[in-house]
Design an enzyme around this catalytic site. Structure first.
Site, PDB file in Angstrom:
ATOM      1  N   SER A  71      -2.129  -8.340   1.251  1.00 29.50           N
ATOM      2  CA  SER A  71      -2.565  -8.623  -0.107  1.00 29.50           C
ATOM      3  C   SER A  71      -1.951  -9.941  -0.532  1.00 29.50           C
ATOM      4  O   SER A  71      -0.892 -10.337  -0.025  1.00 29.50           O
ATOM      5  CB  SER A  71      -2.097  -7.505  -1.055  1.00 29.50           C
ATOM      6  OG  SER A  71      -2.312  -7.865  -2.409  1.00 29.50           O
ATOM      7  N   TYR A  77       4.838  -2.716  -5.104  1.00 30.32           N
ATOM      8  CA  TYR A  77       3.735  -3.124  -4.222  1.00 30.32           C
ATOM      9  C   TYR A  77       4.051  -4.475  -3.583  1.00 30.32           C
ATOM     10  O   TYR A  77       3.797  -4.678  -2.395  1.00 30.32           O
ATOM     11  CB  TYR A  77       2.440  -3.187  -5.031  1.00 30.32           C
ATOM     12  CG  TYR A  77       1.199  -3.398  -4.205  1.00 30.32           C
ATOM     13  CD1 TYR A  77       0.902  -2.582  -3.114  1.00 30.32           C
ATOM     14  CD2 TYR A  77       0.279  -4.397  -4.538  1.00 30.32           C
ATOM     15  CE1 TYR A  77      -0.256  -2.770  -2.371  1.00 30.32           C
ATOM     16  CE2 TYR A  77      -0.880  -4.582  -3.805  1.00 30.32           C
ATOM     17  CZ  TYR A  77      -1.145  -3.772  -2.722  1.00 30.32           C
ATOM     18  OH  TYR A  77      -2.288  -3.956  -1.988  1.00 30.32           O
TER      19      TYR A  77
END
Length: 265
Positions: free
Chosen positions: A150, A163
């Site tokens: 990501s 995250y």
């Protein structure tokens, strides 16, 4: 010989789109995820979409459309990962897609169980599956590991610490693998998406709260969709074997950073 691709987290979103795309590109595809009912539905869809595709059995040359094989997989379980490795014959491509985000808390309010879940799936799960299939990838003579990370693994943002930490970890593993496997016939690619609208990512992050799950996409005219990321994966794995695509950063035109989006209205 037809090449075989294993896609983790294949039951929805980017994983499902990638499996469909690789099947259309002529790969045998092993669909791996926890929700077997979703995998069976996807396998049926692929056999309907791709002419000549066959369902089930050990992956191998199986007609012009290749074979589609659903395998139940929990990347947090070594026993489950070992069973996947035993079920797969040859393996040329591994797409480590299983993972995801949970929560959007500041560090001061961090839920460590959420952090543990994210690390277990995004980092340790990636390592478990890669370690189990790496001998087959090397044996293939032209292996390829694609790690779906990501932009959150490269740029930090408020509320994203858990995250961010997990995806920064996945990025580090990807970089180290590229160094350690440089003498082996295995390519290593990272695909780092920005804002992608799928049916479940944001809903899981906000623990089923549909109203909160829609907030990240409000006013964004065209977020990425799962097929956009699958297109990046397909392009990378279909380059000639001597060409390594180290990293693909992909985001909507209206996104300049994880925290910088143009929103209409």
């Amino acid at each position: 010989m037809r090449k075989t691709a294993v896609v983790t987290g294949a039951s929805s979103g980017i994983g499902a789109a990638t499996a469909r795309r690789l099947a259309a590109e002529g790969f045998n595809v092993v669909l791996a995820a926890r929700r077997r009912d979703r995998l069976d539905e996807l396998a049926k869809k692929i056999t309907d979409e791709v002419p000549g595709t066959t369902l089930g059995g050990r992956p191998g040359p199986a007609g012009p459309g290749g074979a589609v094989v659903p395998v139940t997989l929990d990347v947090t379980s070594q026993e489950s990962v070992d069973a996947l490795a035993a079920a797969v014959g040859g393996c040329h491509v591994l797409v480590n897609n299983a993972g995801g985000a949970v929560g959007l808390d500041a560090v001061a309010e961090a839920d460590l169980d959420d952090w543990r879940t994210m690390y277990e799936t995004n980092v340790l799960g990636l390592v478990r599956v890669t370690k189990a299939l790496l001998p087959k990838l090397i044996e293939s003579g032209a292996g390829h590991v694609v790690n779906i990370t990501s932009l959150a693994g490269h740029v930090a943002y408020e509320g994203g610490a858990g995250y961010n930490a997990a995806k920064f970890g996945a990025y580090a593993v990807n970089e180290v693998m590229r160094l350690e496997l440089v003498a082996e016939p295995v390519r290593i690619t990272e695909v780092a998406p920005g804002l992608v609208k799928t049916e479940e990512f944001s809903l899981v992050r906000f623990k089923g709260d549909a109203e909160k799950a829609e907030k990240p996409y409000e006013g964004v005219p065209e977020p990425l969709v799962a097929e956009d990321v699958a297109d990046c994966v397909a392009w990378a794995v279909t380059r000639p074997p001597h060409v390594n695509i180290d990293r693909i950063d992909v985001q909507p035109r209206v996104q300049a950073a994880p925290y910088k989006l143009h929103r209409e209205g």
